[in-house]
Design a protein around this motif. Structure first.
Motif, PDB file in Angstrom:
ATOM      1  N   SER A   1       0.813  -1.218   0.000  1.00 51.49           N
ATOM      2  CA  SER A   1       0.000   0.000   0.000  1.00 51.49           C
ATOM      3  C   SER A   1       0.849   1.272   0.000  1.00 51.49           C
ATOM      4  O   SER A   1       0.364   2.334  -0.370  1.00 51.49           O
ATOM      5  CB  SER A   1      -0.942   0.024   1.206  1.00 51.49           C
ATOM      6  N   LYS A   2       2.115   1.161   0.397  1.00 50.03           N
ATOM      7  CA  LYS A   2       2.992   2.334   0.419  1.00 50.03           C
ATOM      8  C   LYS A   2       4.048   2.294  -0.676  1.00 50.03           C
ATOM      9  O   LYS A   2       4.810   3.233  -0.832  1.00 50.03           O
ATOM     10  CB  LYS A   2       3.670   2.452   1.778  1.00 50.03           C
ATOM     11  N   ALA A   3       4.109   1.211  -1.417  1.00 54.49           N
ATOM     12  CA  ALA A   3       5.154   1.047  -2.427  1.00 54.49           C
ATOM     13  C   ALA A   3       4.730   1.574  -3.797  1.00 54.49           C
ATOM     14  O   ALA A   3       5.426   1.367  -4.780  1.00 54.49           O
ATOM     15  CB  ALA A   3       5.568  -0.414  -2.521  1.00 54.49           C
ATOM     16  N   ASN A   4       3.597   2.242  -3.877  1.00 55.91           N
ATOM     17  CA  ASN A   4       3.095   2.830  -5.122  1.00 55.91           C
ATOM     18  C   ASN A   4       2.985   1.816  -6.257  1.00 55.91           C
ATOM     19  O   ASN A   4       3.378   2.088  -7.383  1.00 55.91           O
ATOM     20  CB  ASN A   4       3.970   4.015  -5.547  1.00 55.91           C
ATOM     21  N   LEU A   5       2.470   0.657  -5.934  1.00 56.31           N
ATOM     22  CA  LEU A   5       2.245  -0.366  -6.950  1.00 56.31           C
ATOM     23  C   LEU A   5       0.796  -0.253  -7.423  1.00 56.31           C
ATOM     24  O   LEU A   5      -0.086  -0.948  -6.949  1.00 56.31           O
ATOM     25  CB  LEU A   5       2.531  -1.763  -6.386  1.00 56.31           C
ATOM     26  N   LEU A   6       0.557   0.654  -8.345  1.00 56.82           N
ATOM     27  CA  LEU A   6      -0.810   0.969  -8.762  1.00 56.82           C
ATOM     28  C   LEU A   6      -1.519  -0.199  -9.442  1.00 56.82           C
ATOM     29  O   LEU A   6      -2.735  -0.315  -9.359  1.00 56.82           O
ATOM     30  CB  LEU A   6      -0.799   2.183  -9.701  1.00 56.82           C
ATOM     31  N   THR A   7      -0.786  -1.055 -10.105  1.00 59.08           N
ATOM     32  CA  THR A   7      -1.425  -2.157 -10.827  1.00 59.08           C
ATOM     33  C   THR A   7      -1.619  -3.392  -9.954  1.00 59.08           C
ATOM     34  O   THR A   7      -2.198  -4.369 -10.385  1.00 59.08           O
ATOM     35  CB  THR A   7      -0.577  -2.555 -12.053  1.00 59.08           C
ATOM     36  N   PHE A   8      -1.133  -3.344  -8.728  1.00 57.77           N
ATOM     37  CA  PHE A   8      -1.158  -4.518  -7.859  1.00 57.77           C
ATOM     38  C   PHE A   8      -2.040  -4.226  -6.656  1.00 57.77           C
ATOM     39  O   PHE A   8      -1.744  -3.330  -5.870  1.00 57.77           O
ATOM     40  CB  PHE A   8       0.277  -4.843  -7.412  1.00 57.77           C
ATOM     41  N   SER A   9      -3.143  -4.953  -6.519  1.00 62.70           N
ATOM     42  CA  SER A   9      -3.994  -4.745  -5.342  1.00 62.70           C
ATOM     43  C   SER A   9      -3.721  -5.873  -4.350  1.00 62.70           C
ATOM     44  O   SER A   9      -4.199  -6.983  -4.523  1.00 62.70           O
ATOM     45  CB  SER A   9      -5.465  -4.685  -5.721  1.00 62.70           C
ATOM     46  N   ALA A  10      -2.914  -5.575  -3.368  1.00 60.69           N
ATOM     47  CA  ALA A  10      -2.524  -6.582  -2.376  1.00 60.69           C
ATOM     48  C   ALA A  10      -3.629  -6.770  -1.355  1.00 60.69           C
ATOM     49  O   ALA A  10      -4.374  -5.844  -1.044  1.00 60.69           O
ATOM     50  CB  ALA A  10      -1.236  -6.160  -1.694  1.00 60.69           C
ATOM     51  N   LYS A  11      -3.681  -7.984  -0.826  1.00 60.43           N
ATOM     52  CA  LYS A  11      -4.660  -8.305   0.212  1.00 60.43           C
ATOM     53  C   LYS A  11      -3.994  -8.300   1.577  1.00 60.43           C
ATOM     54  O   LYS A  11      -4.535  -8.832   2.525  1.00 60.43           O
ATOM     55  CB  LYS A  11      -5.270  -9.677  -0.073  1.00 60.43           C
ATOM     56  N   TYR A  12      -2.808  -7.707   1.669  1.00 61.93           N
ATOM     57  CA  TYR A  12      -2.072  -7.713   2.924  1.00 61.93           C
ATOM     58  C   TYR A  12      -1.288  -6.419   3.119  1.00 61.93           C
ATOM     59  O   TYR A  12      -1.086  -5.660   2.176  1.00 61.93           O
ATOM     60  CB  TYR A  12      -1.103  -8.901   2.964  1.00 61.93           C
ATOM     61  N   GLU A  13      -0.884  -6.195   4.349  1.00 61.78           N
ATOM     62  CA  GLU A  13       0.008  -5.093   4.711  1.00 61.78           C
ATOM     63  C   GLU A  13       1.225  -5.695   5.391  1.00 61.78           C
ATOM     64  O   GLU A  13       1.116  -6.719   6.082  1.00 61.78           O
ATOM     65  CB  GLU A  13      -0.663  -4.116   5.682  1.00 61.78           C
ATOM     66  N   ILE A  14       2.362  -5.066   5.209  1.00 60.96           N
ATOM     67  CA  ILE A  14       3.571  -5.436   5.938  1.00 60.96           C
ATOM     68  C   ILE A  14       3.730  -4.425   7.064  1.00 60.96           C
ATOM     69  O   ILE A  14       3.785  -3.215   6.824  1.00 60.96           O
ATOM     70  CB  ILE A  14       4.807  -5.445   5.018  1.00 60.96           C
ATOM     71  N   LEU A  15       3.743  -4.931   8.282  1.00 57.58           N
ATOM     72  CA  LEU A  15       3.885  -4.075   9.465  1.00 57.58           C
ATOM     73  C   LEU A  15       5.280  -4.245  10.045  1.00 57.58           C
ATOM     74  O   LEU A  15       5.921  -5.282   9.859  1.00 57.58           O
ATOM     75  CB  LEU A  15       2.841  -4.451  10.521  1.00 57.58           C
ATOM     76  N   CYS A  16       5.732  -3.224  10.773  1.00 54.38           N
ATOM     77  CA  CYS A  16       7.046  -3.322  11.400  1.00 54.38           C
ATOM     78  C   CYS A  16       7.084  -2.559  12.715  1.00 54.38           C
ATOM     79  O   CYS A  16       6.282  -1.660  12.955  1.00 54.38           O
ATOM     80  CB  CYS A  16       8.145  -2.796  10.467  1.00 54.38           C
ATOM     81  N   LYS A  17       8.019  -2.979  13.545  1.00 57.07           N
ATOM     82  CA  LYS A  17       8.370  -2.257  14.770  1.00 57.07           C
ATOM     83  C   LYS A  17       9.890  -2.174  14.742  1.00 57.07           C
ATOM     84  O   LYS A  17      10.568  -3.203  14.713  1.00 57.07           O
ATOM     85  CB  LYS A  17       7.894  -2.983  16.021  1.00 57.07           C
ATOM     86  N   THR A  18      10.394  -0.953  14.684  1.00 56.30           N
ATOM     87  CA  THR A  18      11.835  -0.750  14.555  1.00 56.30           C
ATOM     88  C   THR A  18      12.460  -0.405  15.898  1.00 56.30           C
ATOM     89  O   THR A  18      11.803   0.139  16.782  1.00 56.30           O
ATOM     90  CB  THR A  18      12.145   0.358  13.534  1.00 56.30           C
TER      91      THR A  18
END
Length: 171
Positions: free
Chosen positions: A136-153
Motif C-alpha cells: 500500500s505504500k510502495a506505489n504499486l498501482l497495478t497490484f492490489s494486495a490483500k495484505y500489509e507489511i507491518l514493522c516495529k523498529t
C-alpha cells in the motif's frame, strides 16, 4: 487460516507448508495443560491426549529486509478458546526479546487486510506501523494486495529503511 484466504487457500496452503518446513524456520509452541478435579478423574492416557494439546504457535525467521537484520514473524496462531487472554501479547513480547537478544533492528510481519482484529492488535495495542515496503505504500498501482507489511523498529537506521520517516541519525 482458510477463512481469511477464501478461494486462494488451495494455492496458499502449499506455500504455507513450504514456508513452515524450511530449515530457517523457528517456532514457539503453546501447549494447553489442564488440571483440576474434573481432569483427575479421567484416566492418565485420556489426559495425556486431551490435556496437553497445542493451543497455538509462532513461526519466525531471522532475515534481511532492505539490508536491515530483522526477525520476520511468518505466523502467529492461537486457538479461539485461548484468544483474548493476553497470550498473543505475551508471545509478541517474547518475539521482541528474541529479536533484541539476537541484535535484530526490527520485527516485520504480514497481516491480511481482511483480518481487522489482527491489524488493530498489532497497530493499536503493540505499536506496529505500516512499513514503507508494504504494497500500500510502495506505489504499486497495478497490484492490489490483500495484505500489509507491518514493522516495529528498534534503531534509526531500521526506522529510515522500513518506515521511511526521516534520515537516520548517529547513536
Amino acid at each position: 487460516m482458510e477463512g481469511f484466504y477464501g478461494s486462494d487457500w488451495p494455492i496458499q496452503a502449499k506455500v504455507k507448508r513450504k514456508e513452515m518446513s524450511s530449515a530457517d524456520a523457528h517456532y514457539i509452541f503453546v501447549r494447553e495443560l489442564r488440571f483440576g478435579k474434573a481432569y483427575e478423574t479421567s484416566t492418565r492416557r485420556a489426559c495425556m491426549e486431551e490435556c496437553n494439546q497445542i493451543a497455538g504457535f509462532v513461526h519466525y525467521r531471522f532475515t534481511l529486509e532492505e539490508e536491515i537484520p530483522v526477525l520476520y514473524v511468518y505466523e502467529i496462531q492461537l486457538e479461539s478458546r485461548v484468544q483474548g487472554k493476553g497470550l498473543g501479547e505475551f508471545l509478541m513480547q517474547l518475539i521482541e526479546l528474541i529479536a533484541s537478544k539476537n541484535r535484530m533492528s526490527a520485527i516485520v510481519l504480514t497481516v491480511l487486510t481482511s483480518n481487522a482484529l489482527a491489524m488493530t492488535f498489532y497497530m493499536s495495542k503493540l505499536g506496529y506501523r505500516i512499513s514503507s515496503i508494504s504494497p500500500s505504500k510502495a506505489n504499486l498501482l497495478t497490484f492490489s494486495a490483500k495484505y500489509e507489511i507491518l514493522c516495529k523498529t528498534f534503531d534509526s537506521e531500521a526506522k529510515f529503511a522500513l518506515e521511511n520517516d526521516e534520515e537516520p541519525t548517529k547513536n
